[in-house]
Design a protein around this motif. Structure first.
Motif, short mmCIF file in Angstrom:
data_model
loop_
_atom_site.label_atom_id
_atom_site.label_comp_id
_atom_site.label_asym_id
_atom_site.label_seq_id
_atom_site.Cartn_x
_atom_site.Cartn_y
_atom_site.Cartn_z
N GLY A 1 0.82 -1.21 0.00
CA GLY A 1 0.00 0.00 0.00
C GLY A 1 0.85 1.26 0.00
N ALA A 2 1.89 1.27 0.82
CA ALA A 2 2.78 2.43 0.88
C ALA A 2 3.52 2.63 -0.43
N GLU A 3 3.95 1.53 -1.05
CA GLU A 3 4.65 1.63 -2.33
C GLU A 3 3.77 2.27 -3.40
N LEU A 4 2.46 2.06 -3.31
CA LEU A 4 1.53 2.63 -4.27
C LEU A 4 0.99 3.99 -3.81
N GLY A 5 1.57 4.53 -2.74
CA GLY A 5 1.20 5.88 -2.30
C GLY A 5 -0.07 5.97 -1.50
N MET A 6 -0.45 4.87 -0.80
CA MET A 6 -1.71 4.87 -0.05
C MET A 6 -1.47 4.73 1.45
N GLU A 7 -2.38 5.33 2.21
CA GLU A 7 -2.40 5.18 3.66
C GLU A 7 -3.44 4.12 4.04
N PRO A 8 -3.15 3.32 5.07
CA PRO A 8 -4.10 2.29 5.49
C PRO A 8 -5.17 2.87 6.41
N LEU A 9 -6.43 2.62 6.12
CA LEU A 9 -7.53 3.16 6.93
C LEU A 9 -8.46 2.03 7.34
N ALA A 10 -8.72 1.95 8.63
CA ALA A 10 -9.66 0.95 9.14
C ALA A 10 -10.97 1.65 9.51
N TRP A 11 -11.54 1.35 10.67
CA TRP A 11 -12.79 1.99 11.08
C TRP A 11 -12.89 1.95 12.61
N THR A 12 -13.81 2.76 13.11
CA THR A 12 -14.06 2.82 14.55
C THR A 12 -15.36 2.12 14.91
N VAL A 13 -16.40 2.35 14.10
CA VAL A 13 -17.72 1.78 14.34
C VAL A 13 -18.10 0.88 13.18
N ASP A 14 -18.36 -0.38 13.48
CA ASP A 14 -18.81 -1.33 12.46
C ASP A 14 -20.33 -1.42 12.55
#
Length: 304
Positions: A227-240
């Motif tokens: 993901g970092a190599e492709l210029g992206m930040e990892p995003l999860a979630w707080t409320v499912d």
């Protein structure tokens, strides 16, 4: 034979002209303007070129035109310059700044005055022509933006929806191509899943995604690195919202309203199953959140 004399004379003149032209080419002396000059580079302003000082080289012949370097003379241009590299350097394009490789995904918006009443709505697995248009219609009705983490196999078959998502100001994230279990994939297979999805998003919208979300929330080091190599930040979630379990519209609404708080990131879905309940729930909880003073926003990229 008097009638042949003019013809013979012209032949002699033509042969003489050809002979002189060949001789001139062999000696490097060519006439471009009625005069003679030595082929070679000419210094600026008509000054003698290298090896051409005063008194050197053949002088002008009697009855000839102006000498090389004199007004009206045209010396043979030196074609050697055509083989020289251009002196002007093309400025190098600055390399793209890639995000750092993280060891855990971002779970919420950073706390601060700008996020005091902010929340983020996210929708995974689409775009799906059965549900995504209704989600977009509801968001447009209330004038808010959301994030759509798309799967490549859905995006490539619904590029019109992908373009609509981008055109209406929403953020598009990468959710892999087929929604696999990442820990079960080899690194090359995972790189293909993520890379192909970024490619179809960029081809369709003109911009590559800047955010990545692992299916099922299953992260590993390879996912962070690729993901970092492709210029992206990892995003999860707080409320499912747990809308993927299809619990009914009311439980989805209740869960999101109960979990609402500044900086919260809400997980919902617009594909991957029957999302009728998700669409209806959005129409219920969104106006209630706005009435409570919450702002639906998009996350800002962290400093790189």
């Amino acid at each position: 034979m008097k009638n042949d004399e003019p013809t013979v004379g012209r032949r002699v003149l033509l042969r003489t002209a050809v002979f002189l032209a060949l001789a001139g080419a062999a000696t490097g002396v060519i006439d471009f303007g009625g005069g003679t000059g030595t082929a070679g580079p000419e210094a600026p302003g008509g000054a003698p070129g290298p090896g051409q000082g005063p008194g050197t080289g053949p002088g002008p012949a009697a009855g000839s035109g102006p000498a090389a370097g004199a007004p009206g003379a045209r010396a043979l241009p030196d074609k050697a310059y055509r083989l020289q590299p251009m002196t002007a350097e093309v400025p190098a394009r600055p390399p793209a700044v890639k995000p750092a490789v993280r060891t855990r995904p971002l779970l919420a918006l950073p706390s601060g005055p700008s996020t005091a009443s902010a929340m983020v709505l996210t929708f995974d697995d689409g775009p799906d022509p059965r549900y995504t248009p209704a989600v977009l219609d509801t968001l447009a009705r209330y004038g808010v933006h959301a994030m759509f983490f798309v799967c490549g196999e859905m995006a490539t078959d619904n590029r019109d929806l992908l373009r609509r998502i981008a055109a209406e100001g929403h953020a598009i994230g990468n959710h892999t191509w087929t929604h696999p279990h990442i820990p079960k994939l080899s690194r090359p297979a995972l790189a293909s899943e993520i890379g192909r999805t970024s490619e179809v998003v960029q081809q369709t919208t003109g911009e590559a995604p800047l955010w990545f979300r692992a299916p099922y929330g299953e992260w590993n080091r390879a996912a962070f690195e690729i993901g970092a190599e492709l210029g992206m930040e990892p995003l999860a979630w707080t409320v499912d919202s747990l809308d993927w379990t299809e619990p009914g519209t009311a439980p989805i609404v209740s869960r999101i309203l109960k979990g609402a708080a500044p900086g919260v990131i809400v997980l919902s879905h617009d594909a991957g199953g029957d999302r009728t309940q998700s669409v209806r729930a959005l129409g219920s909880y969104l106006p209630q959140l706005l009435a409570r003073g919450y702002r639906m926003t998009l996350p800002a990229l962290p400093p790189r």
